[in-house]
Design a protein around this motif. Structure first.
Motif, mmCIF file in Angstrom:
data_model
loop_
_atom_site.group_PDB
_atom_site.id
_atom_site.type_symbol
_atom_site.label_atom_id
_atom_site.label_comp_id
_atom_site.label_asym_id
_atom_site.label_seq_id
_atom_site.Cartn_x
_atom_site.Cartn_y
_atom_site.Cartn_z
ATOM 1 N N VAL A 60 -13.071 -70.541 -81.072
ATOM 2 C CA VAL A 60 -13.404 -69.382 -80.237
ATOM 3 C C VAL A 60 -13.690 -68.209 -81.150
ATOM 4 O O VAL A 60 -12.911 -67.939 -82.061
ATOM 5 C CB VAL A 60 -12.227 -69.025 -79.285
ATOM 6 N N ARG A 61 -14.796 -67.511 -80.927
ATOM 7 C CA ARG A 61 -15.155 -66.385 -81.807
ATOM 8 C C ARG A 61 -15.507 -65.142 -81.017
ATOM 9 O O ARG A 61 -16.050 -65.226 -79.908
ATOM 10 C CB ARG A 61 -16.367 -66.761 -82.652
ATOM 11 N N SER A 62 -15.180 -64.008 -81.626
ATOM 12 C CA SER A 62 -15.625 -62.721 -81.086
ATOM 13 C C SER A 62 -15.809 -61.795 -82.278
ATOM 14 O O SER A 62 -14.874 -61.591 -83.050
ATOM 15 C CB SER A 62 -14.586 -62.161 -80.127
ATOM 16 N N LEU A 85 -20.794 -67.461 -74.479
ATOM 17 C CA LEU A 85 -21.720 -68.581 -74.677
ATOM 18 C C LEU A 85 -20.890 -69.763 -75.183
ATOM 19 O O LEU A 85 -20.094 -69.593 -76.110
ATOM 20 C CB LEU A 85 -22.774 -68.159 -75.702
ATOM 21 N N ALA A 86 -21.025 -70.917 -74.556
ATOM 22 C CA ALA A 86 -20.233 -72.078 -74.997
ATOM 23 C C ALA A 86 -21.145 -73.248 -75.331
ATOM 24 O O ALA A 86 -22.183 -73.450 -74.675
ATOM 25 C CB ALA A 86 -19.243 -72.481 -73.905
ATOM 26 N N PHE A 87 -20.763 -74.007 -76.381
ATOM 27 C CA PHE A 87 -21.416 -75.266 -76.734
ATOM 28 C C PHE A 87 -20.341 -76.348 -76.546
ATOM 29 O O PHE A 87 -19.354 -76.357 -77.294
ATOM 30 C CB PHE A 87 -21.825 -75.279 -78.212
ATOM 31 N N LEU A 88 -20.524 -77.226 -75.582
ATOM 32 C CA LEU A 88 -19.524 -78.278 -75.335
ATOM 33 C C LEU A 88 -20.087 -79.607 -75.828
ATOM 34 O O LEU A 88 -21.238 -79.954 -75.509
ATOM 35 C CB LEU A 88 -19.219 -78.354 -73.827
ATOM 36 N N PRO A 89 -19.297 -80.365 -76.612
ATOM 37 C CA PRO A 89 -19.854 -81.575 -77.237
ATOM 38 C C PRO A 89 -20.125 -82.697 -76.229
ATOM 39 O O PRO A 89 -19.258 -83.034 -75.427
ATOM 40 C CB PRO A 89 -18.748 -81.997 -78.215
ATOM 41 N N ILE A 90 -21.360 -83.238 -76.292
ATOM 42 C CA ILE A 90 -21.693 -84.377 -75.414
ATOM 43 C C ILE A 90 -22.263 -85.505 -76.269
ATOM 44 O O ILE A 90 -21.887 -85.622 -77.437
ATOM 45 C CB ILE A 90 -22.646 -83.960 -74.259
ATOM 46 N N GLU A 109 -30.157 -67.492 -81.820
ATOM 47 C CA GLU A 109 -29.757 -66.139 -82.257
ATOM 48 C C GLU A 109 -28.408 -65.756 -81.668
ATOM 49 O O GLU A 109 -27.531 -65.240 -82.348
ATOM 50 C CB GLU A 109 -30.830 -65.128 -81.869
ATOM 51 N N ALA A 110 -28.212 -66.067 -80.371
ATOM 52 C CA ALA A 110 -26.952 -65.698 -79.710
ATOM 53 C C ALA A 110 -25.777 -66.483 -80.305
ATOM 54 O O ALA A 110 -24.679 -65.956 -80.454
ATOM 55 C CB ALA A 110 -27.061 -65.949 -78.211
ATOM 56 N N ALA A 111 -26.019 -67.741 -80.667
ATOM 57 C CA ALA A 111 -24.924 -68.588 -81.170
ATOM 58 C C ALA A 111 -24.653 -68.330 -82.649
ATOM 59 O O ALA A 111 -23.725 -68.910 -83.218
ATOM 60 C CB ALA A 111 -25.249 -70.059 -80.951
ATOM 61 N N SER A 112 -25.434 -67.479 -83.279
ATOM 62 C CA SER A 112 -25.262 -67.148 -84.693
ATOM 63 C C SER A 112 -25.132 -68.381 -85.560
ATOM 64 O O SER A 112 -24.162 -68.537 -86.298
ATOM 65 C CB SER A 112 -24.040 -66.262 -84.906
#
Ligand SMILES: Cc1cc2nc3c(=O)[nH]c(=O)nc-3n(C[C@H](O)[C@H](O)[C@H](O)COP(=O)(O)OP(=O)(O)OC[C@H]3O[C@@H](n4cnc5c(N)ncnc54)[C@H](O)[C@@H]3O)c2cc1C
Length: 399
Positions: A85-87, A210-215, A248-251
Motif C-alpha cells: 500500500v502506498r501514499s 488505484l489498485a492492481f490485483l493479481p490475476i 502514469e497514475a501507478a508510477s
C-alpha cells in the motif's frame, strides 16, 4: 400457487450473500426456500476472465469452503501472498507469513463464485423460486411472502439479501444513511511490462485509490477510482492512451501498462441501513451495507453476515426460541451492525483522508502508513483485519 408448508427461512436474493446464507442454513438443518429471478451461471470453461473480480479474505474462503463451494476452478481464483500500500513516498508492506495463513486472500471471478454458491444452495434447499418478491406481510407468528408469479410462501423468518436496493427493507420502513462518493471505479484487466508476481498493490491518489490485483498469467485487475466528471473521458480514451494514463497514475509499479481489456465503471456510494432487523426480517450483505471498494471488504462483510446468522439461528433453535422474534434477531443486529458499520466508517474515513477531502489529515495518514510499517504489532493488526479477522468471527469462518 400457495404453500401450506411453514419454512424456517425464506431467503430473498440469490447473489453470493443470499446463496451462501441459504446453503449454510440448509446445511445446518433448517428448512429453507430461496427466491432469485436471475440464477447466476458460470462462464464456459475456456471463456476469458470476467471483468468483475473481487478480493476474498481467508475468513470468507473458510466459510465458502465449509459450505462446499470451494475451490473454484483454477482459472477463476488466484491467491495473493503480499500486499503493498502506498501514499506519496510512504508505504506499508506485508506478507502471508505475518498472519500465518496460506495466502493473504484470493482474487476471484465474482460470476464464478456466485454460480458455485447458487448451485450448492440449489442442491440443498427445499425449494427454489425463479421470481421476485412482490409483497411481504410480517405477523406475530409467521411471515407471508408473495412472489410476482403468484406463489405464496410462509416462513418464520425472511432474509433480504436483495443487494443495495431492497424492496423488503423499504417495505419495513428501514431507513438508510447514504453518501454518494461522486466517484466511479474503473475496472479492466491489464498486462504490464513486468508480470505481477502475486501482489495486491494499492496506491492512494488525490481523487481516489488505484489498485492492481493479481490475476492469471501475471496480469493485474485494475480498480481505479476517479471523480465522476473525469470517468467518461478516461473510458473514451483509445487503448494506448488509457494504458499511458494508468501507467502514469501507478508510477511504474510492474513497469508500463502494455494492454488493457474493455473498461467498465461502477458508481460508488456508502449506504448503511439504520438497523438490520425487524420482526421476522433480517438484512444481509449489500442490503445492510454498501461500502467503498478500497479495502475490498463489501462482499466479505456480507459473507460474514451469512455465517453469523447461522450461529444466531442455531443457538435460538437449541434454546427453543422463535427464529424470527425480535429477541433472536436483535442479537444478530447488535453483532453484525456494529462490526460492519465500524468497518464501513473506517473505510469512509480512509477515503476522505487520502482523497484530499480532509486537508492535512491525508498527510498524517500518509505518514501513518510508514509508521504502521515500522511497528510490528500495528502491522499485524492491519494484516489480520485484511484477512477478515475483525470483530467477532462466526464459527463457520473461524480458523
Ligand atoms: C468496483 C467494485 C469492486 C468491489 N470489490 C470488492 C472486493 O474486492 N471484495 C469484496 O468483498 N467486495 C467487493 N465489492 C463489493 C461486492 O461486489 C458486493 O458487496 C457484493 O457483490 C454484494 O453481494 P450481495 O449478494 O449482497 O448483492 P447482489 O450481488 O446485488 O445480489 C442481490 C441478488 O438479489 C436479487 N434480487 C434483488 N431484488 C430481488 C427481489 N425483489 N426478489 C428476489 N430477488 C431479488 C438480485 O437478482 C441479485 O441476484 C466491490 C464492488 C465494486 C462496485
Amino acid at each position: 400457487m400457495s404453500t401450506r408448508k411453514l419454512f424456517d427461512v425464506v431467503v430473498v436474493g440469490g447473489g453470493a450473500v443470499g446463496a451462501s446464507a441459504a446453503a449454510a442454513l440448509a446445511q445446518s438443518g433448517f428448512d429453507v426456500a430461496l427466491v432469485e429471478p436471475d440464477a447466476p451461471t458460470a462462464s464456459a470453461e475456456d471463456a476469458p476472465l470476467d471483468a468483475r473480480v473481487i478480493a476474498l479474505s481467508p475468513a470468507s474462503v473458510r466459510f465458502v469452503e465449509r459450505i462446499g463451494a470451494w475451490p473454484l476452478p483454477a482459472r477463476r481464483a488466484f491467491a495473493y501472498r503480499d500486499m503493498d500500500v502506498r501514499s506519496g513516498d510512504e508505504s506499508l508492506h506485508f506478507g502471508r507469513a505475518l498472519v500465518a495463513e496460506a495466502a493473504l486472500g484470493w482474487i476471484v471471478e465474482l460470476r464464478a463464485l456466485q454460480a458455485r454458491l447458487f448451485d450448492v444452495a440449489r442442491s440443498r434447499v427445499a425449494a427454489v423460486h425463479a421470481a421476485r418478491v412482490a409483497a411481504c406481510e410480517r405477523g406475530e407468528r409467521e411471515a407471508r411472502v408473495e412472489l410476482d408469479d403468484g406463489t405464496r410462501l410462509r416462513a418464520r423468518l425472511v432474509v433480504s439479501a436483495e443487494g443495495g436496493r431492497s424492496s423488503l427493507r423499504e417495505a419495513a420502513g428501514i431507513e438508510v444513511d447514504a453518501r454518494d462518493y461522486r466517484c466511479r471505479a474503473i475496472v479492466a484487466h491489464l498486462t504490464t511490462q513486468q508480470p505481477n508476481p502475486g501482489i495486491a498493490f494499492q496506491r492512494f491518489l488525490k481523487g481516489g485509490p488505484l489498485a492492481f490485483l493479481p490475476i492469471d498469467g501475471g496480469r493485474s485487475s485494475l480498480v481505479w477510482t476517479r471523480p465522476t466528471a473525469e470517468v467518461d473521458g478516461l473510458l473514451a480514451l483509445d487503448d494506448a492512451a488509457f494504458c499511458t494514463a494508468v501507467s502514469e497514475a501507478a508510477s511504474s509499479r510492474f513497469g508500463r501498462v502494455l494492454a488493457a481489456t474493455a473498461r467498465v465503471a461502477f458508481p460508488l456510494r456508502l449506504q448503511l441501513a439504520e438497523r438490520v432487523h425487524a420482526e421476522r426480517l433480517v438484512l444481509l450483505g449489500d442490503t445492510a451495507h454498501v461500502v467503498h471498494p478500497l479495502a475490498g471488504l463489501g462482499l466479505n462483510l456480507g459473507l460474514i453476515d451469512a455465517a453469523a446468522l447461522v450461529d444466531v439461528l442455531v443457538d435460538a433453535r437449541e434454546r427453543e426460541r422463535d427464529l424470527g422474534s425480535l429477541a433472536t434477531l436483535s442479537r444478530f443486529d447488535s453483532w453484525r451492525r456494529s462490526d460492519a458499520h465500524a468497518a464501513a466508517r473506517a473505510i469512509d474515513a480512509i477515503e476522505r483522508g487520502f482523497g484530499g477531502e480532509l486537508g492535512r489529515v491525508g498527510e498524517w495518514l500518509s505518514r501513518g502508513l510508514g509508521l504502521v510499517d515500522a511497528l510490528a504489532p500495528a502491522k499485524r493488526f492491519f494484516a489480520a483485519a485484511a484477512c477478515g479477522d475483525i470483530g467477532r468471527v462466526p464459527s463457520l469462518a473461524r480458523r
